[in-house]
Write an enzyme that holds these catalytic residues in place. Structure first.
Site, mmCIF file in Angstrom:
data_model
loop_
_atom_site.group_PDB
_atom_site.id
_atom_site.type_symbol
_atom_site.label_atom_id
_atom_site.label_comp_id
_atom_site.label_asym_id
_atom_site.label_seq_id
_atom_site.Cartn_x
_atom_site.Cartn_y
_atom_site.Cartn_z
ATOM 1 N N CYS A 80 38.419 44.979 42.205
ATOM 2 C CA CYS A 80 39.870 44.940 42.000
ATOM 3 C C CYS A 80 40.482 45.992 42.912
ATOM 4 O O CYS A 80 40.293 47.195 42.681
ATOM 5 C CB CYS A 80 40.215 45.220 40.536
ATOM 6 S SG CYS A 80 41.981 45.345 40.238
ATOM 7 N N GLU A 221 45.817 34.953 38.997
ATOM 8 C CA GLU A 221 44.543 35.674 39.018
ATOM 9 C C GLU A 221 43.567 35.132 37.979
ATOM 10 O O GLU A 221 43.921 34.922 36.823
ATOM 11 C CB GLU A 221 44.790 37.166 38.767
ATOM 12 C CG GLU A 221 43.571 38.039 38.999
ATOM 13 C CD GLU A 221 43.919 39.518 38.973
ATOM 14 O OE1 GLU A 221 42.978 40.325 39.007
ATOM 15 O OE2 GLU A 221 45.110 39.870 38.923
ATOM 16 N N CYS A 230 47.837 41.352 43.109
ATOM 17 C CA CYS A 230 46.368 41.306 43.110
ATOM 18 C C CYS A 230 45.907 41.940 44.406
ATOM 19 O O CYS A 230 46.152 41.405 45.491
ATOM 20 C CB CYS A 230 45.887 39.861 42.994
ATOM 21 S SG CYS A 230 44.106 39.663 43.180
#
Length: 326
Positions: A80, A221, A230
Site C-alpha cells: 500500500c 480498490e 490508492c
C-alpha cells in the site's frame, strides 16, 4: 496501554498498530478481525478507515521494520503506497532516521523523508516495486494474453482500453476523457466478485490526462471499494501514462497526480525494459489522532473505553488542499 495512530496519505485512511510494543502480539485471525471491526464506520471509531497498517520487526536485516496491510474486509494486501508513507514517517520518528528500508510482503523498499508539502504537512517518498506486466503475476486471464497493454476489452467496457500492471498489487488502468464513477463502480464490483478474468480481484483505476505530467486518478480498490486515493494505483497509472503517452510525459520532472483525497507526486524513470522502470511515490504522511486502548481490550476488540487525542494535523492538510483548489 497501547497507542494506535489514525493516519492518512491523500485521505486514504488507516490505523497504525505497532505490534513490537505488545506483550502478546495479535495472530493473523485476530488481525483480520481487528481490520473488519475498527475500520467499519458503523462502529464509530473515528469514522472507520480503509485498513490497518501493522508494524512488526523486520526479517530482512537491511530494513528497520516490516509493514503488513490488513484491508477493511479483513483480507491482506501485498503493498500500500499511501500506507507505506505513513508507516515510514512512524518508523522515521521512532528510530530518528530519514532514509532507510521498510520490509513489505514482496520486497524491502527504499523510503526517505521529503520536503514538507506545506506547513505541518510532512511528506515521504517511497519506492513502489516490484513491477510486472505478466498475466501470471496479477493474475488475469483473457484470450490467452501474456500481457494486457492498452487493449480493448469489450467485456469490461466497449469504448475504453485497459492496461494491467502489478506493483505488486494488481491494477487495471484505463485512460478516459472524463471519469464515470458509475462505470468505475460497476466494473470494480464485477472484477472483485467471482469472475473469469481476475480470479483474485483487481484494483481498477480510471485516469484523466489534464496536461503535461498531470493526471487525475480515481480508484475502486480491492478489499475496500471506492477510496479517496490508492498509492499503488496512482503509481501504476503513472507508469502506464509514461509508456503510452510519451508526448505528455517529461521524464526529467515529477508527475502531479490529483485524486479525490488531494494530490501526490510520482517520479517515473523508464528502464531498458518496462519492468526495469522505477517509480517513487511522494506525498503526505498525516497523523490525525492518537488512540489509547488496553492490550486486553485490543485482543477482545472492545473499543468502548478508548481515549482519543486529536493532533490537529488534519487542519494543516485541509489548508494545503484548499491552496491546491484556489
Amino acid at each position: 496501554m497501547v497507542e494506535l495512530l489514525k493516519v492518512h496519505g491523500s485521505e486514504n485512511k488507516f490505523f497504525i498498530l505497532d505490534q513490537t510494543k505488545l506483550e502478546n502480539q495479535l495472530n493473523d485471525q485476530e488481525l483480520s478481525a481487528l481490520g473488519q471491526t475498527i475500520c467499519d464506520p458503523k462502529n464509530d471509531i473515528l469514522d472507520g478507515a480503509d485498513g490497518v497498517l501493522v508494524v512488526n520487526n523486520a526479517k530482512d536485516p537491511n530494513a528497520i521494520g516490516q509493514m503488513r496491510v490488513i484491508n477493511a474486509d479483513g483480507s491482506e494486501a501485498k503493498m500500500c503506497g499511501n500506507g507505506l508513507r505513513t508507516v515510514s514517517r512512524y518508523l522515521s520518528e521512532k528510530f530518528d532516521k530519514e532514509n532507510f528500508e521498510v520490509e513489505t510482503l514482496e520486497a524491502s523498499l527504499d523510503v526517505k523523508k521529503s520536503t514538507d508539502l506545506a506547513n505541518n504537512v510532512p511528506a515521504f517518498s517511497v519506492e513502489i516495486s516490484p513491477i510486472s506486466f505478466k498475466a501470471a503475476d496479477l493474475p488475469f486471464s483473457y484470450k490467452n494474453m501474456d500481457e494486457m497493454i492498452d487493449e480493448k476489452v469489450p467485456e469490461f467496457l466497449p469504448k475504453q482500453t485497459f492496461t494491467s500492471i502489478a506493483v505488486p498489487n494488481p491494477h487495471l488502468i484505463s485512460f478516459v476523457d472524463k471519469i464515470s464513477e458509475e462505470d468505475l463502480g460497476q466494473l470494480g464490483k464485477y472484477l472483485n466478485s467471482p469472475n473469469e478474468y481476475f480470479p483474485e480481484g483487481v484494483n481498477v483505476s480510471f485516469a484523466e490526462i489534464r496536461g503535461k505530467n498531470q493526471l487525475f486518478v480515481q480508484t475502486y480498490e480491492r478489499g475496500v471499494g471506492f477510496t479517496n486515493a490508492c498509492g499503488t494505483g496512482m503509481s501504476a497509472t503513472t507508469l502506464a501514462f509514461a509508456l503510452l503517452h510519451l508526448d505528455q510525459f517529461d521524464q526529467a520532472k515529477d508527475i502531479e497526480v490529483y485524486n479525490p483525497g488531494g494530490m501526490v507526486k510520482t517520479h517515473v524513470t523508464l528502464g531498458k525494459t518496462k519492468e526495469e522502470s522505477q517509480i517513487h511515490l511522494i506525498g503526505n504522511a498525516t497523523f490525525t489522532d492518537k488512540i489509547e486502548v488496553t492490550e486486553n481490550d485490543l485482543h477482545n476488540l472492545d473499543f468502548s473505553n478508548i481515549q482519543i487525542k486529536p493532533t490537529k494535523e488534519e487542519d494543516s492538510y485541509q489548508d494545503f488542499i484548499y491552496s491546491l483548489n484556489k
